[in-house]
Write a protein that holds these residues in place. Structure first.
Motif, PDB file in Angstrom:
ATOM      1  N   UNK A 307       0.878  -1.089  -0.048  1.00  0.00           N
ATOM      2  CA  UNK A 307      -0.113   0.125   0.032  1.00  0.00           C
ATOM      3  C   UNK A 307       0.880   1.254  -0.036  1.00  0.00           C
ATOM      4  N   UNK A 308       0.716   2.133  -1.006  1.00  0.00           N
ATOM      5  CA  UNK A 308       1.591   3.301  -1.251  1.00  0.00           C
ATOM      6  C   UNK A 308       0.679   4.319  -0.826  1.00  0.00           C
ATOM      7  N   UNK A 309      -0.384   4.614  -1.208  1.00  0.00           N
ATOM      8  CA  UNK A 309      -1.106   5.838  -0.721  1.00  0.00           C
ATOM      9  C   UNK A 309      -2.491   5.498  -0.354  1.00  0.00           C
ATOM     10  N   UNK A 310      -3.029   6.166   0.685  1.00  0.00           N
ATOM     11  CA  UNK A 310      -4.428   5.953   1.284  1.00  0.00           C
ATOM     12  C   UNK A 310      -4.866   7.081   1.502  1.00  0.00           C
ATOM     13  N   UNK A 311      -5.821   7.753   0.821  1.00  0.00           N
ATOM     14  CA  UNK A 311      -6.432   8.998   1.216  1.00  0.00           C
ATOM     15  C   UNK A 311      -7.753   8.772   1.278  1.00  0.00           C
ATOM     16  N   UNK A 312      -8.373   9.041   2.178  1.00  0.00           N
ATOM     17  CA  UNK A 312      -9.818   8.918   2.659  1.00  0.00           C
ATOM     18  C   UNK A 312     -10.684   9.992   1.664  1.00  0.00           C
ATOM     19  N   UNK A 313     -10.375  11.270   2.209  1.00  0.00           N
ATOM     20  CA  UNK A 313     -11.000  12.329   1.286  1.00  0.00           C
ATOM     21  C   UNK A 313      -9.730  13.409   1.257  1.00  0.00           C
ATOM     22  N   UNK A 314      -9.789  14.164   0.368  1.00  0.00           N
ATOM     23  CA  UNK A 314      -9.037  15.212   0.161  1.00  0.00           C
ATOM     24  C   UNK A 314      -9.442  16.324  -0.913  1.00  0.00           C
ATOM     25  N   UNK A 315      -9.496  17.271  -0.495  1.00  0.00           N
ATOM     26  CA  UNK A 315     -10.190  18.575  -1.654  1.00  0.00           C
ATOM     27  C   UNK A 315      -8.856  19.395  -1.938  1.00  0.00           C
ATOM     28  N   UNK A 316      -8.751  19.559  -3.586  1.00  0.00           N
ATOM     29  CA  UNK A 316      -7.700  20.597  -3.839  1.00  0.00           C
ATOM     30  C   UNK A 316      -8.646  21.956  -4.403  1.00  0.00           C
ATOM     31  N   UNK A 317      -8.324  23.038  -3.764  1.00  0.00           N
ATOM     32  CA  UNK A 317      -9.137  24.217  -4.449  1.00  0.00           C
ATOM     33  C   UNK A 317      -8.669  24.722  -5.960  1.00  0.00           C
ATOM     34  N   UNK A 318      -9.515  24.755  -6.812  1.00  0.00           N
ATOM     35  CA  UNK A 318      -9.433  25.556  -8.007  1.00  0.00           C
ATOM     36  C   UNK A 318      -9.045  26.993  -7.718  1.00  0.00           C
ATOM     37  N   UNK A 319      -7.961  27.527  -8.602  1.00  0.00           N
ATOM     38  CA  UNK A 319      -7.654  28.792  -8.465  1.00  0.00           C
ATOM     39  C   UNK A 319      -6.554  28.951  -7.412  1.00  0.00           C
ATOM     40  N   UNK A 320      -6.009  27.772  -6.781  1.00  0.00           N
ATOM     41  CA  UNK A 320      -4.984  27.840  -5.711  1.00  0.00           C
ATOM     42  C   UNK A 320      -3.966  26.923  -6.163  1.00  0.00           C
ATOM     43  N   UNK A 321      -2.810  27.144  -5.478  1.00  0.00           N
ATOM     44  CA  UNK A 321      -1.549  26.219  -5.821  1.00  0.00           C
ATOM     45  C   UNK A 321      -1.551  25.552  -4.486  1.00  0.00           C
ATOM     46  N   UNK A 322      -1.618  24.151  -4.592  1.00  0.00           N
ATOM     47  CA  UNK A 322      -1.385  23.177  -3.424  1.00  0.00           C
ATOM     48  C   UNK A 322      -0.109  22.462  -3.497  1.00  0.00           C
ATOM     49  N   UNK A 323       0.789  22.771  -2.539  1.00  0.00           N
ATOM     50  CA  UNK A 323       2.212  21.967  -2.587  1.00  0.00           C
ATOM     51  C   UNK A 323       1.843  20.724  -2.082  1.00  0.00           C
ATOM     52  N   UNK A 324       2.519  19.617  -2.604  1.00  0.00           N
ATOM     53  CA  UNK A 324       2.156  18.267  -2.142  1.00  0.00           C
ATOM     54  C   UNK A 324       3.445  17.983  -1.463  1.00  0.00           C
ATOM     55  N   UNK A 325       3.668  17.602  -0.403  1.00  0.00           N
ATOM     56  CA  UNK A 325       4.975  17.545   0.355  1.00  0.00           C
ATOM     57  C   UNK A 325       5.183  16.190   1.217  1.00  0.00           C
ATOM     58  N   UNK A 326       6.147  15.970   1.705  1.00  0.00           N
ATOM     59  CA  UNK A 326       6.518  14.758   2.182  1.00  0.00           C
ATOM     60  C   UNK A 326       7.786  14.052   1.855  1.00  0.00           C
TER      61      UNK A 326
END
Lengths: 515, 235
Positions: A307-326
């Protein structure tokens, strides 16, 4: 230890020399940082020192003399030089010849004919601390960028060279990994190794360098002693196009729940059904009433049975920049591939509340890869834009987009003949012409100076402007501070974390309730 | 920190195994050895715990057998005859690749180089093959990335390939070669400054050494060959 006299070098087919009359004397045990804007000649100077110029890069004109530990690098064989010089290139993963830590540590010693017993002893000595962290059977490609850097340095110094050359060792490293790198440099300095580091980020070397040499257009512009450098302000560094203090950035987290969501950074309590946090709304920044936010729902991905990714819920807003970190291995690339429709997974990806299939996501998404050469297909810059426009909405004007991104003068050039930054802008332009609504940037600032960092940040901001959803995968805190509005921090899926796929939730039953 | 165990056979035995199987299967009367080679490749994949490889090899062998021998019996027709000829030709490559995959999966470039040196192979050959073994994954990774980029750009798909095959191949090959060259430059530079191809006599952290597994594998291979010769399957 290292002495350069009047060194100039011009690459074949280049109109300007990359180095001009460089005079430099580095004493035994000294730690010297080479810095300057991108293209100023830092990496070229390292190549001259380790003999890759003129033995590997043979097409070009070299004048002047280079001596390292008494060896004339133009006359000595590369293996003679390799015995006294260890070298770490900018991308550790590209320089590994094997896929296991012990074999990589042994590689140089084997080639130089060290006795097997001595090799095993050195590998045990160097590899012991690494094994405690990564495990004895760890594969190099699976290690984080910071650990790969540690392995690369250990592999370059295993045969006990007297000089170590490092080419931008802190690029692609998070602030924590940079601190660990500083510790490694400090211990090598203690051991008396002469070190030369080509760097954009300098502050982590504050107490470690004996000298800082600033290059401009292939020549030495400024030299500071260690004490002088410590007194230089960040503003003065900025004027020279250099990066200052690396400060950890903490942005507001996006609404996200799941075993892969870093508990310390971003985790939120799971939203009950109908919670306003996950209700379908328009882009907050854009005011897009149609609802263009991107959502992941119950997304789980296994690769090779793990298992490499387990995201139950996530929301990325339009018009914004979301940094994906880790850290590496946290699932950032897998998340990007899922969003782009390149990776199969369980769960749903929605935009504006509508479930998108993989093919739909592929048509909606543009990815600006770290190595953008892979995504340039046409003979000319203009042809690349027309190719993208043929699949985009009608009415997009190739030349106006090229003009907006300062590429119009290059319209007739072959895309592969452009510089890295120009290629990156071209891919962004193509994505814009093709009308892509989701844009993913994958480590776009690897090894760039402060001025180019701002230019890349501008590109990212512009990509988000027309209510697009933009994801920025990066370890670069400087870039994230300039370009991102929100963050999603991923970590390896926590056993028993929220949304665990086997239905066994946390002791409080949140995992089960959330499924 | 010990070196990871990467297969129980000595690298020289693994290389020899690939050479013997290739010669046997590709010889004019080589079809008789194909079932044994396929069984050997599958067994090696199972010992490597490479379940996907084992399954793929068994499935590919079964598909080739069905296309090459069963289909013409079920429907004698020029079309099935052509398919049968293609399958009977291709099944030899499937069998060889199955055994070679064990060598690639269980032998690191440095172990291969040490094995070849121990077998007194000329150094240029040992170095070249080791570099090739290291470069395969680089090319595969770049090819996968370019294919992804084409998919996102709407340039992938059978339709485009059928309409403009040369253009489609060009769009794939040019960025792949450019990216592979860039990756290989870093790899070569790093290997050269760490002594690869040095005039010095190289050594090995764990020198290659034969164990009981090597003669046992030789006996098993001889038994399989004898059985194939006597039973004449597919011949």
């Amino acid at each position: 230890m290292i002495r350069l006299k009047g060194v100039s070098w011009t690459y074949a087919h280049a109109s300007q020399p990359s180095l001009r009359g460089v005079d430099l004397h580095i004493r035994p045990g000294e730690v010297v940082a080479l810095c300057g804007a991108s293209g100023c000649g830092k990496s070229t100077l390292l190549r001259v020192m380790n003999g890759l110029i003129p033995h590997f890069h043979i097409d070009g004109a070299l004048t002047g003399t280079v001596e390292v530990d008494g060896l004339d690098t133009t006359r000595a064989e590369l293996d003679e030089l390799g015995l006294v010089i260890g070298a770490v290139l900018q991308h550790p993963r590209r320089q590994f010849f094997t896929d296991s830590v012990p074999e990589e540590l042994a590689f140089a010693m084997e080639n130089f004919g060290f006795p097997p017993a001595e090799i095993r002893a050195r590998v045990a000595d160097l590899g012991g601390p690494l094994a405690a962290v990564v495990g004895p059977r760890a594969r190099l490609r699976q290690l984080s960028g910071g650990l790969q850097q540690q392995v690369a340095i250990a592999a370059a110094t295993a045969h006990r060279p007297r000089v170590l050359l490092l080419d931008e060792p802190s690029s692609n490293l998070s602030a924590d990994a940079v601190r660990r790198l500083a510790g490694t440099v400090a211990s090598l300095r203690e051991a008396g190794l002469t070190m030369v580091l080509a760097e954009h980020r300098l502050r982590y070397l504050r107490d470690l360098v004996d000298r800082v040499v600033v290059l401009r257009d292939g020549a030495i512009d400024v030299e500071w002693s260690g004490a002088q450098f410590r007194a230089v302000s960040d503003a003065a560094l900025e004027r020279l196009g250099l990066r200052g203090e690396v400060r950890p950035v903490a942005l507001a987290p996006i609404t996200a729940v799941g075993a892969s969501v870093d508990a310390g950074a971003d985790a939120r309590e799971p939203a009950p059904a109908g919670d306003a946090a996950f209700a379908v709304t328009g882009g907050a920044a854009s005011g897009d009433a149609g609802g263009a936010d991107l959502e992941l729902v119950g997304v789980r991905c296994r690769l090779g049975g793990r298992l490499v990714l387990d995201v139950e819920r996530a929301r990325f807003e339009a018009g914004r920049v979301t940094a994906v970190r880790g850290p590496n291995g946290a699932g950032k690339t897998t998340l990007a591939r899922i969003v782009a429709g390149l990776q199969r997974c369980a769960g749903q990806v929605r935009r504006g509340g509508r479930v998108l299939g993989r093919r739909q996501r592929q048509r909606l998404t543009a990815v600006v890869m770290q190595d953008v050469q892979r995504q340039l297909f046409a003979d000319t810059v203009e042809g690349e834009i027309e190719l993208a426009g043929a699949r985009g909405p009608a009415g997009s004007d190739a030349r106006s987009v090229l003009a907006a991104l300062d590429l119009l003068d290059l319209a007739e050039r072959h895309p592969l003949s452009l510089s890295g930054g120009q290629q990156q802008r071209l891919v962004v332009a193509a994505a814009r012409v093709a009308g892509r609504r989701i844009v993913i940037f994958d480590e776009p600032s690897s090894g760039v100076d402060r001025r180019h960092l701002r230019s890349i940040a501008d590109q990212i901001r512009q990509a988000a402007a027309p209510a697009n959803t933009v994801l920025l995968i990066s370890h670069d805190d400087d870039l994230i501070a300039l370009a991102a509005d929100r963050q999603l921090t991923l970590g390896p899926p926590r056993p028993g974390g929220i949304g665990r796929p086997d239905g066994i939730g946390r002791p409080d039953g949140i995992g089960r309730q959330n499924r | 920190m010990a070196a990871p165990a990467r297969g129980r056979l000595d690298p020289r035995s693994r290389i020899l195994l690939v050479v013997i199987v290739s010669l046997a299967v590709m010889s004019p009367d080589g079809l008789r050895f194909v079932p044994a080679a396929l069984a050997l490749g599958t067994a090696l994949a199972l010992t490597d715990r490479a379940w996907r490889r084992a399954g793929a090899l068994a499935a590919a062998g079964a598909a080739m057998f069905a296309g090459g021998w069963l289909t013409p019996l079920w429907w004698p027709h020029p079309i099935t005859a052509v398919i049968a000829l293609a399958c009977q030709f291709t099944i030899r490559f499937v069998a060889t690749v199955g055994v070679a995959a064990h060598l690639i999966a269980t032998t690191s470039p440095t172990a291969l180089s040490a094995g070849l040196r121990a077998a007194h192979a000329p150094r240029p050959i040992a170095v070249t093959l080791a570099v090739m073994l290291r470069f395969f994954p680089v090319v595969a990774g770049e090819a996968a990335a370019v294919a992804d980029a084409m998919r996102l750009g709407g340039l992938a798909g059978a339709g485009g390939l059928a309409r403009h095959p040369i253009r489609a191949l060009e769009r794939f090959a040019v960025p792949m070669i450019a990216a592979s060259l860039r990756a290989s430059e870093d790899l070569s530079a790093s290997a050269l400054v760490r002594g690869l191809g040095s005039r010095r006599r190289p050594s090995a952290m764990i020198p290659p050494r034969f164990t009981w597994a090597d003669p046992a594998a030789g006996l098993a291979l001889a038994a399989l060959a004898a059985l194939s010769w006597w039973a004449r399957p597919l011949a």
